[in-house]
Structure formats: structure tokens, C-alpha cells
Scaffold this active site. Structure first.
Site, mmCIF file in Angstrom:
data_model
loop_
_atom_site.group_PDB
_atom_site.id
_atom_site.type_symbol
_atom_site.label_atom_id
_atom_site.label_comp_id
_atom_site.label_asym_id
_atom_site.label_seq_id
_atom_site.Cartn_x
_atom_site.Cartn_y
_atom_site.Cartn_z
ATOM 1 N N ARG A 192 -0.361 -10.372 -1.231
ATOM 2 C CA ARG A 192 0.414 -11.476 -0.879
ATOM 3 C C ARG A 192 -0.091 -12.182 0.267
ATOM 4 O O ARG A 192 0.144 -13.530 0.244
ATOM 5 C CB ARG A 192 2.076 -10.927 -0.548
ATOM 6 N N CYS A 242 9.009 -7.403 2.308
ATOM 7 C CA CYS A 242 9.382 -6.737 3.498
ATOM 8 C C CYS A 242 8.938 -5.264 3.352
ATOM 9 O O CYS A 242 9.630 -4.468 2.547
ATOM 10 C CB CYS A 242 10.911 -6.614 3.720
ATOM 11 N N ASP A 243 7.640 -4.898 3.811
ATOM 12 C CA ASP A 243 7.197 -3.694 3.615
ATOM 13 C C ASP A 243 7.712 -2.538 4.108
ATOM 14 O O ASP A 243 7.757 -1.534 3.351
ATOM 15 C CB ASP A 243 5.554 -3.806 4.496
ATOM 16 N N PRO A 244 8.496 -2.459 5.290
ATOM 17 C CA PRO A 244 9.313 -1.317 5.765
ATOM 18 C C PRO A 244 10.482 -1.179 5.067
ATOM 19 O O PRO A 244 11.107 -0.076 5.504
ATOM 20 C CB PRO A 244 9.222 -1.643 7.278
ATOM 21 N N MET A 245 10.862 -1.896 3.988
ATOM 22 C CA MET A 245 12.152 -1.660 3.388
ATOM 23 C C MET A 245 11.713 -0.501 2.353
ATOM 24 O O MET A 245 11.840 -0.930 1.087
ATOM 25 C CB MET A 245 12.918 -3.022 2.929
#
Length: 840
Positions: A378, A500-503
């Protein structure tokens, strides 16, 4: 002892921060205090290294071999990691310092400020396009320090000059102190090499596996510190140099001469001593080189290339030429109609940032890909979207490389491998669901800038198949993959995170879904269909109809399952819990679903009014819009590690600028030009907000602290991290939306979106190698946009048949901007924060 009389007259009091013109035609930012903005930094890079330089002398640096590596380390073994947000500095943090001793009085100071922190008579930290410098005065001495890089080599080029401002002879010693730090638990040492006139530190990269020995054989495990002047004495042992005095008063400096001490399996350091006499008005200049090397032969080559006045001048010019390749397609001069822009400091700062610093940051992202060998897909696609405004050939090559690593199933990779030996690391070993949506969305900018439809016919193989398909087919496979990766409701699976990586725990069991990814998929489908129409891209009618139908179906599904009265929820967890609603104490509202519902067409006008109002009341701060609110204060196990991050930091409710720029772009599409520009202005660092953010106006940070209504004292503080996907979208908003100079299949479309406060906007737009000088003016005399090119009235709003190499003059008049239709309270004041909550 009293100071000697100065030749120069006393200096007038300086402003804290100022903008000057540099000799290379770019602007120079000056910070005149080492304590008011103690974390202020600038950064320099080339294609093999990057250094972030702190105003007080601390430095973070790394180079590629081919993975990121250090040559100036912390005092103990440090784990490999990216450049950190809100980086902490400590007494032994890696740095480049200079001790200066008055041999007559015994006074010792350190420059530029750390580690002794002596109050200086004058201090200026100066950030230019291709160098970072300090100008300092103290006790009748003027000191100038500068660092720059080279175009290709792994070396920091430093200069240190000292001028005697007094009328008497000065006896001084200068001690450059360059951190080498803890290199290796296996083997580390340092000594002075007389033949090279350098301190050379040796180490062996730690390894356990035999196979790693062969991989590490070519590593640059030496760190060198070269001087153009032979030192009076030297020191290479950090512990002995400090002695009992520590860095703030090193024991080694109490003696007349350093004691020429080696480091033998001890922490190395590079210190040289230069005893110097200075007559009245006499100046002495030293040159130093610092960096990694494989062996002494390589150090000798570096010395030959870059030590010496002629060599240094040539290297600096070559480096300037490299950075000047980052010139982008837009320069502007904006004002409020009360003059030519020169009298309004706010607009001067805005123009300066847009013209000089923003393209520089965009070029860094697109040219070196954040100095990663496996940038997240991305990020790689979006960063190279920005390069379409600088060097579209780079964008073209990047997009071909990205789809060449796509699976034949249509799945895009977690990261794009840029080197034959590169491997997916860290976050790229975790499955995320969003990488395919960026292809058509970002391709639109490339096509708008170039009209290069030939890209779509390029035949490209896959990561897991030698079968070749056209670039268009690769995009459609990615879209098909996204359509199929949906649940029984027609919503997109989130896997272990979307944008949103940390989701990472919403859907790790394979059932959780993301409203944002669903909406982004709908927008990607719509964008591709629109591109097919605009650029006459070959697509079957059946496929085209399927994509239009799928986009509508997804939007309907999001509305059915995730609309929550005033805004869209963020998703549904593996256990079927809808989150991101007003029913929760924390994480009530997320920004991204609202932005992308506007882009995808999922939100109707009434929904948009409700969403914008909610965002204005709950997410908007003086520094911009927060990503979510209220920030999480404890772990929520069906959402993930985003909730473990400190409230207001990073994705947990900061003003995360990448998310904020999505919202700004969506507002422009909705015609909310005043609100869009207001939020865009809040995002930009400036002279006015520097003391709030702690940052100089030379880059947009990854985020500003959020949790504005929970922890207002820290809110607005910059992360000082210059890696961010914000930049390409921000530049797109300026070119295509604010200025309204957007490419299309037929030519250049003119549709400015000026806010009320900008009455006049002029500048130059480079478009498909044509040069267009433009003026845009709000006028009460017109009811519709009026356009003239070379003083000839234009029918319609598209400039056709622009010729490469030709110069044009464009005049545009637009009606006076009215208030936005969608109103919302978007400027909360400090007095409206009561008990940690904002009250309507």
C-alpha cells in the site's frame, strides 16, 4: 573572565524561527534556540542512506547493505527497528558533537549544544534543501558546522570552522566527538590509522548460523572517522574518554592532550584533538568524513573522493543536483487579495512549504521507497503515486514491479521486494486485506498526468506463474479477488488488518469484516470503471456491468449493516460485534469509514451532513482531525493492538495525517472547499504552530498527538517521523483540487476549488512537458468559471492540444466562494474542554 571586545557589533535579538533564502535558490529554515524546540530535526538522504539530525547534535542514521544497518550505534546492543515516532534522546544517544576548550581560561563547551548544554551567546540551527548547519557564537568565537551527504556513497561530509571575533590571540583545542557505540558482542575495537589519518572501528556482525557467515562476508562492519587535518592527539575508547566526569565533563579533556587510547573489545568512539592558535579575525576550517566501510581500501577511496576543497565542492554540487531532481509539477503564490502575497506571513509560509519542502519529502518517499527493501504494498503504490507529479517514468516502473509480484489468484503481496535477496519482514509477514484496492485508485493519478494508456497493455507475469497478462488484467484480477473476499453480507473480510495495521484481532479467525475496506473496494471498482470510460480502456461490457453492480451492492451492504444513525461503524468482529458506534465508551467514531463512504458514494447528502457534523464535534482539533475518538485506554481483544497503543499516539486516536488527508480529499469531492482547506492548513507545520508541535516546517509528520479531549496537554505534539503516506495525497489535493489543474484524457481540466480566504492564486503548472503560468482569481463579476489561454477565451474547461516544450499563460476567474453547504463546528476552543470531554 571578561570577554574581549568584539569586532562585530552586538547582534539584534532573533525570532525563534525564520525563513531565509538559501544560495541554491531554495528556502532555509532557521531555529535560533536549542532549548525551545529540543526535538526539532531535519533529514538528509541518498539512495543508500538516511540521517535524521537533531538541533542539539543527536543523529539517527542508517544505510542499506542491502537491509538497513547502523554505523553509529547506541551504547548497548539495539534491536533492529524502523525510525521511531516521537524518538527519545538520552545522554549517550548517538550524535555528532564538538567539544571546544579555551586553553587560556580552561572553559570547555560542547557544540552544537549537547552534551554539556552550556548557554551560548548565539545559536542557529539551519535546514537547507541539501545541507544541515549550525551557526554559533560564544566567548568571541564564531563557529559554523555543516553536514551534507553525497549522491551515491555511504558517507557523512562534515565541516567545522571557527573564526576569532576578538582582537587578541586565542589558544583553543577542538575535539570532534562522533559516536560509534556498541557495535558487536562478538568483536569490536577501534584505533587511529596514521596512513588514513582516521579513527577506524572494527566489528563483526553477530551471527549464529553458518549460512549467515557467508551472507555477512560483504558487510561494511567498519566505521571510520576521517580528517583532512592531522590531529594533535586522539581517543577511541568511550569509557576511558569519559572517565568519572561523564559526557558532560569528560575526564580526558582535563589533560593538555588526549592520551591516544585504543578500544579493545570496548565501546569505541571517534575523538580527535586539534590544538589551534587563532589570530584576530583568523578563521580555521576542518573537514571530516564519517561512515561505514568494508575495509581500509574502501576508506582510502572515500578519502580521495571527498576530502579537500575541490572534491567537497564538487560533491556538494552533485548532491544538490540529485535533490533538485525532486522538483515537482506545481509552484504557487497565494494571497488573500490584499496584495501580491508578500505581505501575509501565513500565506508566505504556506507557499514556501508547498513549493520547497513538500516536493522534497515526496521525492524522498518515491525515489528511495523509505529506504526499505520490502515496502508495504500500500505504501509503495501510494508513494509512487506522488512520483507521477515528479517523474512519471518512476511511477510506471514501480506499478509494473508491484503487479509482477501479484499472485495469479489476484492477491497482491504484503510487501514489494525491491532487491533479489530481499525478504518480507516485520509487518509484511502478517496478512492484510487491503493491498489490491490501491492499484486503480493510484493509477488514476498516473493516467491523469501522462495519458499513458500503453501501460495498460504491458504484458506481465505473476509471482507464482510465468503466464503473462496485461496490466489491465492484473487490476481486474485484484478487483475480482476483493469482490470474492467478502462474507455472507457482502462485506470485506479484514483478516489481520486492513489499511490500519494494528487492527489485527477484528478478523484473525476469518469472520470479521471492515467497513473501510468494503467502502474502499467499492471506490476502487468505481474508479476503475470511470477510468475505462475516460481513457477508453478495453473492458468487456459484462465485466464493466459486474463492477458497477458490485460497487452498489457493497455500498448498500455497508449502509444496511454499519450505518449507525450519525456515522458508519468501523466493522464487525469475528464474534459478530459491531464496533465504532456511539454505544461504546471508547472508539465511538472512526474517521476512515466516513471519508471513504463519501468517496464511494455510500453516503447520501443527509448522511454526509450528519457525518461531517459528528467529525467536527468529536474528531476535529487545532492540529487536524483525529483518526478515532475517544482513544482506547486498555486492550480490547476483539479489536487488537491498536487499543494497546498509548491514547492519542499513532493509530489510537492521533491526528494521523494519512487518514486526515483521505478525509480532506473526500471533502473536496463533496464540494466542501472551505472545510477541506481549513483542515489541510491545520495539517501543515508552520512557524505559527511550531511551539505547539515541537517541529520545524520542513515536512508533514506521520501524526500529531491526539486524544485532544482526554489528554489535551500533549495534544498537537509532532511525532517527528517523516515517513508517511500522507504526502502523495496532500500534493494531489493541491494540484487537482485546490488549484483545479487536473489532467484528463483530452488534456488539462480547469476546476479550481479556492476557499474563501484565498482570493488570488498564481503559479506555474508543468503538465505533460508543457509549461503553464496561471492566475486564478475569485471575482464577483462572474457567475461561472471563465478561462482564457494566451488571452484567448476558452469554451468549456478543458485545455486541449497543449504541446510539450511550449509556454502558456492561463487566466481563470471563478465566482466568489460561498460558505460550505455542510456546516459543522470545526474549531473547538480550549475553554470548551470541560472535565476531559467536549461539550456541544
Amino acid at each position: 573572565m571578561p570577554k574581549s571586545p568584539l569586532i562585530k557589533s552586538p547582534l539584534a535579538k532573533q525570532p525563534l524561527i525564520s525563513i531565509d533564502n538559501a544560495v541554491d535558490g531554495h528556502s532555509k529554515i532557521k531555529l535560533n534556540s536549542p532549548t525551545e524546540l529540543p526535538n526539532a530535526t531535519g533529514f538528509l538522504w541518498n539512495r543508500a542512506m538516511v540521517m535524521q539530525v537533531n538541533c542539539r547534535g543527536y543523529v539517527n542514521s542508517q544505510f542499506m547493505q542491502p537491509e538497513p544497518a547502523k554505523y553509529s550505534y547506541a551504547p548497548n546492543m539495539e534491536a533492529k527497528s524502523f525510525i521511531q515516532p516521537e524518538h527519545s534522546y538520552f545522554s549517550h544517544h548517538p550524535g555528532r558533537f564538538f567539544y571546544l576548550k579555551d586553553e587560556d581560561s580552561g572553559e570547555i563547551i560542547s557544540l552544537p549544544y549537547e552534551p554539556m548544554r552550556v548557554e551560548l551567546d548565539k545559536f542557529s540551527f539551519e535546514l537547507g534543501n541539501s545541507d544541515i548547519a549550525w551557526s554559533i557564537e560564544h566567548s568571541g568565537l564564531q563557529i559554523n558546522i555543516k553536514v551534507t551527504l553525497t549522491k551515491d556513497d555511504l558517507v557523512e561530509c562534515w565541516s567545522f570552522s571557527v573564526l576569532n571575533l576578538t582582537e587578541r590571540l586565542r589558544n583553543i583545542s577542538i575535539y570532534p566527538y562522533f559516536t560509534i557505540g556498541y557495535m558487536s558482542w562478538m568483536n569490536q575495537s577501534a584505533t587511529y590509522d596514521k596512513a588514513l589519518n582516521a579513527i577506524v572501528a572494527n566489528s563483526v556482525t553477530p551471527y549464529q548460523k553458518v549460512t549467515d557467515y557467508f551472507k555477512n562476508k560483504q558487510f561494511k562492519d567498519k566505521t571510520f572517522f576521517l580528517s583532512d587535518t592531522r590531529p594533535t592527539a586522539w581517543h577511541a575508547n568511550q569509557k576511558v574518554f569519559e572517565g568519572e566526569g561523564g559526557l558532560h565533563n569528560p575526564s580526558a579533556l582535563q589533560a593538555e592532550l588526549l592520551e591516544n587510547v585504543d578500544a579493545r573489545y570496548e565501546t569505541p568512539v571517534a575523538v580527535m584533538q586539534f590544538q589551534q592558535q587563532l589570530l584576530a579575525s583568523e578563521r580555521k576550517t576542518y573537514q571530516f568524513l564519517f561512515g561505514p566501510a568494508k575495509d581500509e581500501a574502501e576508506i582510502a577511496i572515500i578519502k580521495e573522493k571527498y576530502l579537500g576543497y575541490k572534491q567537497r565542492s564538487q560533491a556538494e554540487q552533485c548532491y544538490r543536483d540529485y535533490l533538485n531532481q525532486g522538483k515537482a509539477c506545481l509552484t504557487i503564490n497565494s494571497d488573500n487579495g490584499n496584495g501580491n502575497g508578500s505581505g501575509n506571513k501565513g500565506f508566505d509560509n504556506f507557499n514556501n512549504f508547498v513549493n520547497h519542502w513538500l516536493p522534497r519529502q515526496m521525492f524522498y518517499h518515491g525515489d528511495v521507497n523509505r529506504l526499505s527493501t520490502d515496502p508495504q504494498t500500500r505504501n509503495y503504490i501510494q508513494d509512487n503515486m506522488g512520483m507521477a507529479f515528479i517523474d512519471s517514468d518512476t511511477t510506471r516502473q514501480a506499478y509494473i514491479l508491484a503487479v509482477s509480484q501479484q499472485a495469479i489468484s489476484g492477491a497482491m503481496p504484503e510487501g514489494v521486494l525491491l532487491h533479489q535477496d530481499a525478504e518480507l519482514k516485520y509487518i509484511n509477514q502478517v496478512p492484510h486485506a487491503d493491498h489490491g484496492v490501491w492499484l486503480p485508485i493510484c493509477l488514476s493519478v498516473y493516467l491523469n498526468e501522462t495519458a499513458d494508456v500503453s501501460l495498460l497493455s504491458e504484458m506481465i507475469a505473476f509471482a507464482d506463474s510465468e503466464q503473462e497478462q496485461s496490466f489491465s488484467c492484473h487490476i481486474e484480477l485484484a478487483l475480482d479477488y476483493l469482490i470474492n473476499a467478502t462474507d455472507h453480507r457482502g462485506l470485506s473480510f479484514i483478516e489481520q488488518g486492513d489499511w490500519c495495521d494494528p487492527m489485527n484481532m477484528v478478523g484473525y479467525q476469518g469472520k470479521g469484516v471492515s467497513s473501510w475496506l468494503s467502502l474502499a473496494t467499492a471506490y476502487a471498482l468505481t474508479t476503475w470503471c470511470d477510468l475505462c470510460n475516460e481513457y477508453d480502456i478495453n473492458i468487456s461490457q459484462q465485466k464493466y456491468d459486474e463492477y458497477r453492480f458490485a460497487a452498489k451492492a457493497i455500498n448498500n451492504a455497508v449502509n444496511e449493516h454499519l450505518w449507525h444513525g450519525q456515522w458508519f461503524a468501523r466493522g464487525i468482529t469475528d464474534d459478530g460485534r459491531v464496533f465504532g458506534t456511539d454505544e461504546e465508551a471508547e472508539g465511538k467514531i472512526f474517521l476512515n469509514p466516513q471519508s471513504w463512504a463519501m468517496l464511494s458514494g455510500a453516503a447520501n447528502e443527509q448522511q454526509q451532513i450528519a457525518m461531517v457534523s459528528a467529525i467536527s464535534k468529536q474528531l476535529t482539533t487545532p492540529q487536524g482531525v483525529m483518526m478515532l475518538a475517544p482513544s482506547y485506554t486498555a486492550m480490547v481483544e476483539d479489536i487488537g493492538r491498536i487499543t494497546q497503543k498509548h491514547p492519542g499516539v499513532s493509530e489510537n486516536g492521533s491526528v494521523y495525517n494519512h487518514a486526515a488527508i483521505f478525509y480532506i480529499y473526500a471533502l473536496y469531492q463533496a464540494g466542501q472547499n472551505n472545510l477541506a482547506f481549513d483542515l489541510l492548513s491545520k495539517m501543515l507545520p508552520s512557524l505559527e504552530n511550531a511551539q505547539r508541535t515541537g517541529q520545524l516546517p520542513i515536512y508533514v509528520p506521520n501524526y500529531y498527538r491526539g486524544a485532544y479531549y482526554q489528554f489535551p496537554k500533549q495534544a498537537g505534539r509532532s511525532s517527528h517521523l517523516f515517513n508517511t503516506g500522507t504526502i502523495s495525497w496532500l500534493y494531489r489535493c493541491l494540484v487537482e483540487e485546490l488549484c483545479g489543474l487536473k489532467g484528463c484524457a483530452r488534456g488539462l481540466q480547469i476546476a479550481p476549488k479556492l476557499p474563501s480566504e484565498i482570493k488570488n492564486l498564481s503559479g506555474q503548472r508543468l503538465f505533460r512537458r508543457a509549461i503553464i503560468d496561471f492566475t486564478i482569481e475569485q471575482s464577483s463579476d462572474v457567475n461561472a468559471v471563465e478561462i482564457s489561454l494566451n488571452k484567448q477565451s476558452i469554451s468549456g474547461n478543458i485545455l486541449t492540444n497543449l504541446q510539450a516544450g511550449q509556454h502558456y499563460n492561463l487566466q481563470v476567474k471563478v465566482p466568489v466562494t460561498e460558505a460550505d453547504v455542510i456546516a459543522g463546528k470545526n474549531n473547538p476552543k480550549e475553554e470548551e474542554i470541560q472535565g476531559g470531554q467536549w461539550h456541544d
